[in-house]
Design a protein around this motif. Structure first.
Motif, short mmCIF file in Angstrom:
data_model
loop_
_atom_site.label_atom_id
_atom_site.label_comp_id
_atom_site.label_asym_id
_atom_site.label_seq_id
_atom_site.Cartn_x
_atom_site.Cartn_y
_atom_site.Cartn_z
N SER A 107 0.83 -1.20 0.00
CA SER A 107 0.00 0.00 0.00
C SER A 107 0.87 1.25 0.00
O SER A 107 2.06 1.22 0.31
N TRP A 108 0.24 2.37 -0.33
CA TRP A 108 0.94 3.64 -0.25
C TRP A 108 1.38 3.93 1.17
O TRP A 108 2.43 4.51 1.40
N GLN A 109 0.60 3.49 2.15
CA GLN A 109 0.97 3.69 3.55
C GLN A 109 2.27 2.98 3.89
O GLN A 109 3.07 3.47 4.69
N ASP A 110 2.52 1.82 3.27
CA ASP A 110 3.79 1.12 3.46
C ASP A 110 4.95 1.96 2.94
O ASP A 110 5.98 2.12 3.60
N PHE A 111 4.77 2.50 1.75
CA PHE A 111 5.80 3.38 1.19
C PHE A 111 6.00 4.60 2.07
O PHE A 111 7.13 5.01 2.37
N GLN A 112 4.90 5.19 2.48
CA GLN A 112 4.97 6.42 3.28
C GLN A 112 5.69 6.18 4.59
O GLN A 112 6.48 7.02 5.05
N GLY A 113 5.45 5.02 5.21
CA GLY A 113 6.12 4.71 6.47
C GLY A 113 7.62 4.66 6.32
O GLY A 113 8.36 5.18 7.18
N GLN A 114 8.11 4.05 5.24
CA GLN A 114 9.55 3.97 5.05
C GLN A 114 10.15 5.30 4.57
O GLN A 114 11.28 5.64 4.92
N LEU A 115 9.40 6.07 3.80
CA LEU A 115 9.88 7.40 3.40
C LEU A 115 10.00 8.31 4.62
O LEU A 115 10.94 9.10 4.73
N GLU A 116 9.06 8.19 5.55
CA GLU A 116 9.14 8.99 6.78
C GLU A 116 10.35 8.58 7.61
O GLU A 116 11.02 9.41 8.21
N SER A 117 10.64 7.29 7.65
CA SER A 117 11.81 6.80 8.38
C SER A 117 13.10 7.33 7.76
O SER A 117 13.99 7.83 8.46
N ALA A 118 13.20 7.25 6.44
CA ALA A 118 14.45 7.60 5.76
C ALA A 118 14.59 9.09 5.53
O ALA A 118 15.62 9.70 5.90
N ILE A 119 13.58 9.72 4.93
CA ILE A 119 13.72 11.11 4.49
C ILE A 119 13.34 12.09 5.59
O ILE A 119 14.09 13.04 5.88
N LYS A 120 12.21 11.90 6.22
CA LYS A 120 11.81 12.82 7.28
C LYS A 120 12.83 12.79 8.42
O LYS A 120 13.23 13.84 8.93
N GLY A 121 13.28 11.59 8.80
CA GLY A 121 14.27 11.49 9.88
C GLY A 121 15.56 12.20 9.54
O GLY A 121 16.13 12.93 10.36
N ALA A 122 16.04 12.02 8.31
CA ALA A 122 17.29 12.67 7.89
C ALA A 122 17.11 14.18 7.80
O ALA A 122 18.00 14.96 8.18
N LEU A 123 15.96 14.62 7.30
CA LEU A 123 15.70 16.06 7.20
C LEU A 123 15.73 16.72 8.58
O LEU A 123 16.35 17.77 8.77
N TYR A 124 15.07 16.10 9.55
CA TYR A 124 14.99 16.70 10.88
C TYR A 124 16.35 16.74 11.57
O TYR A 124 16.67 17.71 12.27
N THR A 125 17.17 15.72 11.38
CA THR A 125 18.50 15.76 12.02
C THR A 125 19.39 16.79 11.35
O THR A 125 20.14 17.50 12.04
N VAL A 126 19.32 16.90 10.03
CA VAL A 126 20.11 17.91 9.34
C VAL A 126 19.70 19.30 9.81
O VAL A 126 20.54 20.15 10.14
N GLN A 127 18.41 19.55 9.87
CA GLN A 127 17.93 20.88 10.25
C GLN A 127 18.25 21.20 11.70
O GLN A 127 18.52 22.36 12.04
#
Length: 253
Positions: A107-127
């Motif tokens: 599902s899209w929710q599966d993709f979204q969960g991993q994108l949040e783990s990889a991209i959102k997590g990296a974005l927040y630590t960089v910022q």
């Protein structure tokens, strides 16, 4: 900056590759922040093993406020800011080729969960780290990828896609942040033997990888951790925007 003068954050640092990365930086004299979400006991045990050069701090990498708070706590504890970030945390994923979802069921929710783990997590630590990195004119960001987006021997759709996106994130950040003395790179291991995430992988799969890899062995987490340390070391000071595959030669890029 020498490793002994760095304060290193390892997200998902209590187990698997994260734990080995924490140990590798501590071995080189760095101060290490062991980030965890659920594995408090493991994080505290690891902190106790290392001693005064480590602190275990809980934060959900998908929560901006928690990440900001963790950076503040680390700076107060060590008396200087985080200089080096290893974006390693993996949220709600196991390498299980039997139970993985196929193209018709994912599902899209599966993709979204991993994108949040990889991209959102990296974005927040960089910022969270960027203001101090700009002020001191130094920073090291090391994102953890995978060789699967170059050679998807098993179609882990959501995980592999998120890591491919993380490479794009890595190169864009490298392009923008280089002017401030900040390098951004990726280290991509293969299937590692053995971590919690790979515990469901069968002996047959490990055997297939071993037989088709030039070094005739499955890469272990400590070997990948040493490559991560390289990107934070003075020897990698002119390297940014790169993806180093550490898998015994299975993928040759």
């Amino acid at each position: 900056m020498e490793l002994k003068n760095q304060v290193v954050l390892v997200t998902g640092g209590s187990r698997g590759l994260g734990s080995e990365t924490v140990k590798a930086f501590a071995r080189e004299g760095a101060k290490v922040v062991i980030n965890y979400f659920n594995s408090e006991e493991r994080a505290q045990d690891l902190q106790n093993q290392i001693g005064d050069h480590a602190i275990a701090l809980r934060a959900d990498i998908r929560d901006e406020n928690e990440i900001q708070s963790m950076f503040h706590q680390a700076k107060e504890h060590f008396g200087k800011p985080i200089t080096t970030v290893v974006n390693n945390a993996l949220v709600n994923f196991r390498f299980d080729p039997v139970t993985k979802k196929d193209a018709s069921s994912i599902s899209w929710q599966d993709f979204q969960g991993q994108l949040e783990s990889a991209i959102k997590g990296a974005l927040y630590t960089v910022q969270a780290g960027l203001p101090d990195m700009k002020e001191i004119g130094y920073g090291r960001i090391i994102n953890i990828g995978t060789n699967l987006f170059q050679n998807p021997v098993v179609a882990y759709h959501d995980y592999t896609t998120s890591k491919a996106a993380l490479l794009g994130f890595t190169r864009n950040m490298a392009n923008e942040l280089g002017q401030y003395g900040v390098t951004v790179n990726m280290v991509s291991g293969g299937l590692l033997k053995m971590t919690d995430a790979s515990a469901a992988t069968s002996a047959e799969v490990f055997g297939m990888i071993e037989s088709s890899t030039p070094l005739r062995k499955v890469t272990d987490p400590a070997e990948v951790a040493d490559a991560i340390v390289f990107f934070a070391s003075p020897w990698a000071r002119a390297v940014t925007g790169q993806n180093l595959v550490v898998d015994g030669g299975l993928v040759m890029d």
